[in-house]
Design an enzyme around this catalytic site. Structure first.
Site, mmCIF file in Angstrom:
data_model
loop_
_atom_site.group_PDB
_atom_site.id
_atom_site.type_symbol
_atom_site.label_atom_id
_atom_site.label_comp_id
_atom_site.label_asym_id
_atom_site.label_seq_id
_atom_site.Cartn_x
_atom_site.Cartn_y
_atom_site.Cartn_z
ATOM 1 N N TYR A 130 0.841 -1.189 0.000
ATOM 2 C CA TYR A 130 0.000 0.000 0.000
ATOM 3 C C TYR A 130 0.878 1.242 0.000
ATOM 4 O O TYR A 130 0.568 2.241 -0.642
ATOM 5 C CB TYR A 130 -0.882 0.023 1.252
ATOM 6 C CG TYR A 130 -1.981 -1.000 1.243
ATOM 7 C CD1 TYR A 130 -2.712 -1.235 0.087
ATOM 8 C CD2 TYR A 130 -2.299 -1.708 2.386
ATOM 9 C CE1 TYR A 130 -3.726 -2.163 0.086
ATOM 10 C CE2 TYR A 130 -3.314 -2.637 2.390
ATOM 11 C CZ TYR A 130 -4.025 -2.870 1.235
ATOM 12 O OH TYR A 130 -5.025 -3.784 1.227
ATOM 13 N N ILE A 286 11.114 -4.233 12.706
ATOM 14 C CA ILE A 286 10.129 -5.246 12.314
ATOM 15 C C ILE A 286 10.834 -6.457 11.705
ATOM 16 O O ILE A 286 10.545 -7.602 12.021
ATOM 17 C CB ILE A 286 9.122 -4.641 11.314
ATOM 18 C CG1 ILE A 286 8.263 -3.605 12.037
ATOM 19 C CG2 ILE A 286 8.242 -5.717 10.704
ATOM 20 C CD1 ILE A 286 7.333 -2.840 11.132
ATOM 21 N N LEU A 289 12.466 -8.518 14.333
ATOM 22 C CA LEU A 289 11.456 -9.248 15.075
ATOM 23 C C LEU A 289 11.029 -10.494 14.309
ATOM 24 O O LEU A 289 10.953 -11.591 14.845
ATOM 25 C CB LEU A 289 10.244 -8.339 15.296
ATOM 26 C CG LEU A 289 9.476 -8.591 16.569
ATOM 27 C CD1 LEU A 289 10.226 -7.946 17.723
ATOM 28 C CD2 LEU A 289 8.080 -8.001 16.458
ATOM 29 N N LYS A 325 -2.572 -50.703 0.008
ATOM 30 C CA LYS A 325 -2.082 -52.067 -0.098
ATOM 31 C C LYS A 325 -0.566 -52.072 0.100
ATOM 32 O O LYS A 325 0.127 -51.147 -0.330
ATOM 33 C CB LYS A 325 -2.432 -52.586 -1.490
ATOM 34 C CG LYS A 325 -2.341 -54.062 -1.593
ATOM 35 C CD LYS A 325 -2.975 -54.569 -2.876
ATOM 36 C CE LYS A 325 -2.759 -56.044 -2.844
ATOM 37 N NZ LYS A 325 -2.167 -56.781 -3.732
ATOM 38 N N ASP A 452 4.400 -27.249 -4.067
ATOM 39 C CA ASP A 452 5.137 -27.317 -5.332
ATOM 40 C C ASP A 452 4.155 -27.447 -6.497
ATOM 41 O O ASP A 452 4.301 -28.317 -7.351
ATOM 42 C CB ASP A 452 6.122 -28.495 -5.292
ATOM 43 C CG ASP A 452 7.242 -28.338 -6.315
ATOM 44 O OD1 ASP A 452 7.378 -27.233 -6.879
ATOM 45 O OD2 ASP A 452 7.964 -29.315 -6.566
HETATM 46 C C1 LIG Z 1 -0.216 -0.137 14.969
HETATM 47 O O1 LIG Z 1 -1.031 0.668 15.802
HETATM 48 C C2 LIG Z 1 -1.770 -0.048 16.777
HETATM 49 C C3 LIG Z 1 -2.610 0.940 17.567
HETATM 50 O O2 LIG Z 1 -2.969 2.011 16.803
HETATM 51 C C4 LIG Z 1 -0.818 -0.807 17.688
HETATM 52 O O3 LIG Z 1 -1.562 -1.582 18.594
HETATM 53 C C5 LIG Z 1 0.067 -1.708 16.863
HETATM 54 O O4 LIG Z 1 1.023 -2.330 17.688
HETATM 55 C C6 LIG Z 1 0.802 -0.905 15.793
HETATM 56 N N1 LIG Z 1 1.582 -1.795 14.958
HETATM 57 C C7 LIG Z 1 2.820 -1.488 14.564
HETATM 58 C C8 LIG Z 1 3.501 -2.512 13.736
HETATM 59 O O5 LIG Z 1 3.363 -0.454 14.872
#
Ligand SMILES: *[C@@H]1O[C@H](CO)[C@@H](O)[C@H](O)[C@H]1NC(C)=O
Ligand SMILES: *[C@@H]1O[C@H](CO)[C@@H](O)[C@H](O)[C@H]1NC(C)=O
Ligand SMILES: *[C@@H]1O[C@H](CO)[C@@H](O)[C@H](O)[C@H]1NC(C)=O
Ligand SMILES: *[C@@H]1O[C@H](CO)[C@@H](O)[C@H](O)[C@H]1NC(C)=O
Ligand SMILES: *[C@@H]1O[C@H](CO)[C@@H](O)[C@H](O)[C@H]1NC(C)=O
Length: 643
Positions: A130, A286, A289, A325, A452
């Site tokens: 997006y 991210i 994580l 079988k 696959d």
């Molecule tokens: C996105 O925002 C929501 C609350 O607005 C929060 O709970 C969530 O952890 C956030 N996610 C990220 C990846 O920042």
């Protein structure tokens, strides 16, 4: 006294008008996770606070590669081609030079608390998030958060994204100042308030006010500002922007603004390095994580890769004896005449006669217990049936039903040299594969992912009925996409693998949906998943996506399928099928359709095709019978289990 009242009135008028304008989004427009629970947020769209609930509004779009002509920009913004041409003083098919500001007239209306102009966007391989759609394709004229919201429910089939464009209607105070229109202007590196104001014949102050900006504001690229206009914009207001200089040096004023410097109301517009850094660090966090999660998952599942002892396998097989079988080696050798070359089908697969029944024997040196465990659980007409197993000194022989017409890949290669198989044959094969996958994903416990799916793993019997084969990579998985199991060992075939699987090792049923999309394209075009075009290896999916984005997609697709194409009714069906594959390539697995939706849309296309064919032969009866039989075929093979 009178004067005091008057100034109070003016003051209150000023404050109310000040608060009634739109807030500048700043970099919140780039934040996909913005929330507007506590009230309208400029991270989404412009607030619905104008005098009218709907109005004519204008956008500026800078022409960029692939969106640099009247037809392309018209389809990107859903604006009538003639209208777009007229307001930009060009003809219907004109192309624009790079970075030319193009005026886009839109119909702007309130939806909930925000104004928006509707358009749709066909997801492409270039714009797979997006964020990319909002800030690259639409240059900030839409926002990540609002795209996310507009497409949250009910995926429109064909990965058509609903795109709300940022627009607004003038407030009553703007109207009382003679401003009739608001122009949404995407900020470009190098813009200054004074240059924008001068080009559009407005005061700098009115731009500052319209966007609730402070003095000396920082403005970010890929965000928009509103410019209040007295009259409709014309091409005399627009310019061609210079190619932005290398992004690395921080943007500096190219020339001092001598007029506005007096007022001190201008400020440089450029990238705020701090903001980019913030975003980078969020993305990094991210990623880290995700990696950690992945490592944990892999550790948990690590004994899954360890070999199961053959004893276990035999116990398993014995407990299912009535279905599976256990053959003796002698029996297998006799049936295949000691694996003679006469009996060889391909590689280590032989055909043999077992008590008058023709079966296929696949010889394997590795442990097959996982595959067998999956195969004995599944019973569906469109999944290859395992008749039995033979084990001898660590060598396994799997005995399958015999598929007379070989693999779909071979069949398509043969079709290519002869003629094109009829569309009804192809759709039928596609439906067979789709039904098999639907069963595999939805009617096994736990859900099973094939992993696959490709044309060489789809076999055709004597009646050209398709069955999915080769479950050697198949594994159990959760049904949803939320708790995707992760693997670090990415196996599969190039050209068929879903992005989330390649990039993150995510295994969900949706990776089969992606693979099915490629198989469907092979059926439509007869080409390989990876083929040579202009001397270069090209992915079939990429080639088709770019064709479908073209204005005359139907014609281009016809040419691609068959260069001597002259145009026919059937190409309409090819296009519809291609749109189904496009949906299967949806980047986000959660938004990719499931096999149920795919089966339903294929059934619809099949019904329409047969209707059009029956009109030709003037026999509606045939279509009805075909339609009923195709529904009947979706019934799972209950008899097979009881046998
Ligand atoms: C996105 O925002 C929501 C609350 O607005 C929060 O709970 C969530 O952890 C956030 N996610 C990220 C990846 O920042
Ligand atoms: C602009 O922001 C202020 C403060 O956050 C808020 O009170 C006001 O309603 C916003 N205006 C619009 C038009 O959204
Ligand atoms: C439109 O273009 C023509 C020539 O291409 C030019 O003569 C005319 O002035 C232009 N009109 C406007 C409004 O810019
Ligand atoms: C724009 O799209 C939304 C749904 O996405 C719809 O509710 C609304 O009516 C549309 N507006 C116009 C003017 O078509
Ligand atoms: C101010 O701008 C004018 C033209 O717009 C230019 O001729 C002049 O040299 C500029 N003065 C300064 C001090 O930059």
């Amino acid at each position: 006294m009178d004067q005091f009242v008057l100034s109070l009135l003016i003051l209150s008028f000023l404050t109310s008008s000040t608060f009634a304008q739109q807030n500048y989004s700043a970099n919140s427009a780039l934040d996909c996770n913005s929330s507007d629970e506590t009230g309208p947020s400029p991270a989404f769209l412009y607030t619905c606070n104008g005098q009218s609930k709907s109005c004519e509004a204008f956008l500026i779009f800078k022409s960029q590669p692939s969106y640099d002509s009247v037809p392309a920009i018209s389809s990107l913004t859903s604006v009538n081609q003639d209208e777009l041409a007229r307001i930009n003083n060009v003809t219907r098919l004109s192309e624009f030079p790079s970075n030319k500001e193009v005026i886009v007239p839109v119909y702007c209306s309130c939806l909930g608390q925000y104004y928006q102009a509707n358009t749709t966007f066909h997801a492409t391989n270039d714009h797979t998030t997006y964020y990319a759609v909002a800030s690259q394709a639409y240059e900030g004229l839409s926002t990540c958060a609002s795209l996310k919201r507009a497409n949250e429910y009910g995926l429109e089939f064909g990965v058509e994204l609903q795109v709300p464009l940022r627009c607004a209607c003038p407030t009553s105070s703007q109207i009382s100042c003679g401003k009739s229109y608001l122009l949404t202007y995407p900020v470009t590196i190098g813009d200054t308030f004074s240059s924008i104001a001068e080009r559009f014949n407005v005061g700098v102050k009115s731009i500052i006010d319209a966007n609730e900006l402070e003095e000396n504001p920082i403005i970010y690229p890929d965000t928009t500002i509103l410019i209040p206009l007295e009259a409709k914009p014309t091409t005399s207001n627009t310019i061609i922007h210079k190619e932005p200089p290398n992004v690395s040096p921080p943007p500096l004023p190219s020339r001092p603004e001598n007029r506005t410097s007096k007022k001190k109301l201008y400020e440089w517009i450029g990238i705020a390095a701090a903001c980019s850094l913030l975003f980078l660090s969020i993305i990094l966090a991210i990623l880290l994580l995700l990696r950690r999660e992945k490592r944990n998952k892999v550790l948990e599942g690590s004994n899954e890769t360890g070999h199961v002892l053959p004893e276990d396998l035999r116990v398993e097989i014995a407990s299912f004896e009535q279905i599976l079988k256990v053959f003796g080696l002698k029996e297998v050798k006799k049936a295949t005449e000691n694996f003679s070359s006469k009996h060889r089908i391909k590689g280590s697969v032989y055909w043999g006669e077992f008590g008058g029944e023709m079966l296929a024997v696949k010889k394997m040196r590795r442990d097959v217990s996982k595959e067998v465990n999956i195969l004995k659980r599944i019973n569906h007409f469109n999944l290859i049936k395992l008749h039995g197993v033979c084990e001898n000194l660590g060598c396994f022989y799997l005995v399958f039903e015999y598929m007379k017409n070989g693999s779909l890949r071979e069949w398509l290669a043969g079709e290519r040299t002869e003629n094109h198989g009829s569309w009804s044959k192809r759709i039928k094969i596609a439906l067979d594969v789709a039904n098999g996958l639907y069963y595999l994903h939805s009617f096994t416990e736990p859900a099973c992912v094939h992993k696959d799916i490709k044309s060489s793993n789809i076999l055709l019997d004597g009646n050209l009925r398709a069955k999915i084969a080769n479950f050697s990579l198949a594994r159990a998985a959760t049904r949803g996409t939320a708790n995707a199991s992760l693997t670090k060992h990415v196996e599969g075939t190039r050209g068929y693998m879903a992005p989330e699987y390649v990039q993150a090792g995510q295994v969900t049923p949706k990776i089969d949906v992606y693979g099915f999309g490629v198989v469907l394209l092979e059926l439509i075009t007869g080409k390989d998943a990876v083929f040579i075009q202009d001397g270069r290896e090209t992915l079939l999916s990429t080639a088709i996506v770019s064709i479908l984005l073209k204005e005359n997609a139907e014609f281009e697709l016809g040419l691609f399928i068959n260069p001597s194409f002259v145009g026919s009714q059937e190409i309409k069906f090819a296009l519809r099928l291609a749109r189904v594959s496009l949906a299967c390539f949806t980047y986000e697995p959660a938004r990719r359709p499931g096999m149920r939706e795919v089966v339903l849309s294929l059934l619809k296309i099949q019904a329409d095709l047969e209707k059009s064919e029956s009109l030709k032969v003037d026999s509606v009866d045939v279509a009805v019978r075909h339609w009923c039989s195709s529904i009947g075929e979706t019934n799972w093979r209950a008899e097979a289990i009881s046998k």
